[in-house]
Design an enzyme around this catalytic site. Structure first.
Site, mmCIF file in Angstrom:
data_model
loop_
_atom_site.group_PDB
_atom_site.id
_atom_site.type_symbol
_atom_site.label_atom_id
_atom_site.label_comp_id
_atom_site.label_asym_id
_atom_site.label_seq_id
_atom_site.Cartn_x
_atom_site.Cartn_y
_atom_site.Cartn_z
ATOM 1 C CG HIS A 224 -4.233 73.680 -4.638
ATOM 2 N ND1 HIS A 224 -4.154 73.894 -3.655
ATOM 3 C CD2 HIS A 224 -3.909 74.601 -5.505
ATOM 4 C CE1 HIS A 224 -4.047 75.371 -3.686
ATOM 5 N NE2 HIS A 224 -3.901 75.824 -4.603
ATOM 6 N NE ARG A 331 -2.783 77.062 -8.693
ATOM 7 C CZ ARG A 331 -4.032 77.476 -9.054
ATOM 8 N NH1 ARG A 331 -4.485 77.096 -10.876
ATOM 9 N NH2 ARG A 331 -5.327 79.097 -8.664
ATOM 10 N NE ARG A 366 1.052 80.666 -7.671
ATOM 11 C CZ ARG A 366 0.061 79.768 -7.484
ATOM 12 N NH1 ARG A 366 -0.762 80.324 -6.716
ATOM 13 N NH2 ARG A 366 -0.379 79.126 -6.924
ATOM 14 C CD GLU A 465 -2.015 84.540 -3.696
ATOM 15 O OE1 GLU A 465 -2.885 83.415 -3.807
ATOM 16 O OE2 GLU A 465 -0.802 84.221 -3.278
ATOM 17 C CG ASN A 488 -8.879 81.007 -5.877
ATOM 18 O OD1 ASN A 488 -9.587 80.338 -6.357
ATOM 19 N ND2 ASN A 488 -7.765 80.116 -6.177
ATOM 20 C CG ASP A 489 -4.091 81.907 -0.873
ATOM 21 O OD1 ASP A 489 -4.926 81.426 -0.004
ATOM 22 O OD2 ASP A 489 -3.650 81.473 -1.955
ATOM 23 N NE ARG A 499 -7.321 78.224 -1.774
ATOM 24 C CZ ARG A 499 -6.631 77.814 -2.082
ATOM 25 N NH1 ARG A 499 -5.508 79.303 -2.611
ATOM 26 N NH2 ARG A 499 -6.650 77.521 -3.723
ATOM 27 C CB CYS A 536 -4.852 84.246 -11.799
ATOM 28 S SG CYS A 536 -4.004 84.464 -10.400
#
Ligand code: PEP
Ligand code: MG
Length: 612
Positions: A224, A331, A366, A465, A488-489, A499, A536
């Protein structure tokens, strides 16, 4: 990696002048120490020169404050609260380690508990807060540092090593003391943050306006810290092992997020070179900015919506002007981490601000995705052995319905002020989507009963995800208006590759055939049920992969704000029919690298000039 916009940083200019001035002296400062280059992994492009701020083991020396007599009890209560949280944390760790059968290691925590509860230390802290009227974190820190220094100086190697135990306890206590206080770490001038690792909880504590770059010892492209750096448009370099030992706060460095380097003691020539690089990159960005607001339409007429991802309210000004057609992912956990105790009213005000600022363009919020590396201070006290497979995202929200409904009501209230959507993170199947929608309906009924207004056309979506969600996308599609692929996930869970884990980072492949097939399956389900589908995750901002994503049939890409103009321009150069042929070829290919190469080759043919 291509595509993130650069934010001009005045510090570079200032430094060049300072170095030139020095150079005219017989003994310039900059020549006292040799230039030293640190190589790491570039994760967010751009260059800057600024002073270093070392984030020491997640806590900084607290600023000593004089307190009023009537603040003493509150300060001492902070000490008790921090002790309780620290005790709980140590006991949980001890239990986990005992469960692994490591009794010797678990005994270390007994020592830690003894240090934590040492009566003479605590008495001293309490007495000093009362008699000297100083804030408790500064008093605790000063005393513990004195103990640490004393132990470091002893001859006995066993005792000398115990200083690490003291350091560990001090870190934990400072984190909890700071957590209670939630004080922002502010700076007087732009800084390059140097840290061992940088969690979302760390980043919310920093004065982001003054951050010129991140230089982190650990991390990956998808941590992140990297995502936030790209979002803020600042350079970031990770995997700079040993950097914390070498750099000290206050010294000047150059950070080069294109090449992944940090330059300590830069010479006047180096600074001049970087000033030129910065000017060139600004010129390129200005050129892209000219077309940023135009839609992204491929050569053969396919319109692809390009949105921006956002984490902080203070980012919105720049996002408003980057050409984003929506905020495709807000987020919300970052707002939460800034103030976990925010009331429904306070949350509604913040969400309203976001919606109003971006209207008439929509904002997709989200719901909280806590867990994983985004720790709730409450959850942090009970570490999990596999946090990414644990209590995360919608699981946390559904198991704390009152807490979840506070957020949902605040979101509904914000929906009066402009178009918006709500999406649920980390769903593994349709049941969770139904349960979350059920709570959303309850919130609607509660607001209606109170006569509180909310929008009637809020779109509801699911993040895809987790592989099971992708595999059951046809069921989920019946429940939602849109899908947003959290690649990403999705990549980490499909390939079983953490990750954040450096050791396996080579295996984290966005173009793995397994990932591609899942994306295709989700797009097909979306088409069949007339549901929009976007990405996203960070994959959407990588213009080398744009041909593949267009070919797979994505309707939307939501990327870091600074990447929007470049991504739009890349899409305009593509031909959808050619991309579809390419995607067909890719889906028949078994090799991740070859698939990547297919897409990269088309990207280079269509827009080599954007790939610098
Ligand atoms: C994702 O997983 O792709 C995503 C966008 O969410 P996050 O990176 O916050 O987990
Ligand atoms: Mg995710």
């Amino acid at each position: 990696m291509h595509g993130t916009g650069r934010r001009a940083h005045p510090a570079l200019t200032v430094l060049v002048h300072a170095a030139k001035d020095d150079a005219s002296l017989s003994m310039p400062n900059s020549s006292k120490a040799l230039e030293c280059v640190w190589q790491g992994l570039p994760v967010s492009p751009g260059v800057a020169a600024a002073v270093v701020h070392v984030l020491q083991d997640r806590f900084d020396e607290p600023v000593e404050r004089v307190i009023e007599e009537n603040e003493v009890e509150a300060e001492l209560a902070r000490l008790e609260t921090a002790m309780t949280a620290t005790r709980r944390e140590i006991k949980a760790l001890q239990k986990t380690i005992e469960a692994r059968g490591d009794t010797i290691e678990a005994e270390v925590f007994e020592t830690h508990l003894m240090i934590l509860e040492d009566v003479s230390t605590l008495d001293h802290v309490r007495r000093t807060v009362r008699s000297k009227l100083r804030n408790v974190d500064a008093v605790y820190y000063t005393l513990m540092c004195r103990h640490i220094e004393a132990l470091r100086g002893v001859d006995d190697p066993y005792l000398r090593e115990r200083y690490l135990d003291l350091k560990d306890i001090t870190q934990r206590m400072m984190r909890h003391l700071r957590g209670e206080q939630r004080a922002e770490i502010s700076f007087d001038e732009p800084v390059v943050i140097v840290a061992h690792d940088l969690t979302p909880s760390d980043t919310v504590m920093l004065d982001r306006d003054m951050i010129a770059g991140f230089a982190v010892e650990t991390g990956s492209v998808n941590s992140h810290a990297a995502i936030i750096a790209r979002s803020l448009g600042i350079p970031a370099v990770v995997r700079l092992h040993g950097l914390m030992e070498e750099l000290v706060s206050g010294e000047r460095v150059v950070i080069d997020g294109d090449e992944g380097i940090i330059i300590e003691h830069p010479t006047a020539e180096t600074l001049a070179k970087y000033q030129q690089i910065e000017a060139q990159s600004e010129a390129r960005e200005d050129l892209l900015q000219a077309t940023a607001k135009l839609p992204a339409v491929t050569q053969d007429g396919r319109v692809i919506r390009v949105g921006a991802n956002a984490e902080f309210v203070d980012e919105l000004d720049s996002i408003c002007h980057c050409g984003a057609e929506e905020i495709g992912l807000f987020r919300t956990e970052f707002v939460y981490l800034e103030d976990p105790d925010a009331t429904e009213d306070a949350l509604a005000t913040i969400y309203e601000q976001v919606v109003q600022k971006f209207a008439p363009r929509p904002v997709i919020f989200r719901t909280l995705d806590l867990g994983g590396d985004k720790l709730d201070p409450l959850l942090a006290a009970e570490p999990e052995p596999n946090p990414f497979l644990g209590w995360r995202g919608i699981r946390v929200s559904l198991s704390r319905p009152d807490f979840f409904k506070r957020q949902l009501r605040a979101l509904l209230r914000a929906s009066c002020h402009g178009p918006m959507g709500i999406m649920f993170p980390m769903v593994c199947g349709v049941d969770e989507v139904r349960a979350a929608k059920g709570l959303l309906d309850e919130c609607r009924a509660e607001l209606r009963a109170k006569g509180v207004c909310f929008g009637s056309e809020i779109e509801v979506g699911a993040m895809i995800e987790i592989p099971s969600a992708a595999a059951t996308a046809d069921f989920i599609a019946r429940e939602v208006d849109f899908f947003s692929l959290g690649t990403n996930d999705l990549i980490q869970y499909t390939l079983a590759v953490d990750r954040l884990n450096e050791r396996v980072s080579d295996l984290y492949q966005a173009t793995h055939p397994g990932v591609l097939r899942l994306i295709k399956q989700v797009v097909d389900a979306a088409r069949k049920h007339n549901v929009r589908v976007g990405i996203c995750g960070e994959m959407g901002g990588d213009i080398e992969l744009a041909p593949l994503l267009v070919g797979l049939g994505l309707d939307e890409l939501s990327v870091a704000g600074g990447q929007v103009p470049r991504v739009k321009q890349a899409l305009r150069k593509l031909n959808e029919a050619e991309c579809q042929t390419l995607a067909q070829q890719a889906l028949e290919c078994s090799d991740a690298a070859a698939i990547h190469e297919l897409s990269r080759t088309m990207a280079e043919r269509c827009y080599a000039e954007l790939m610098v």
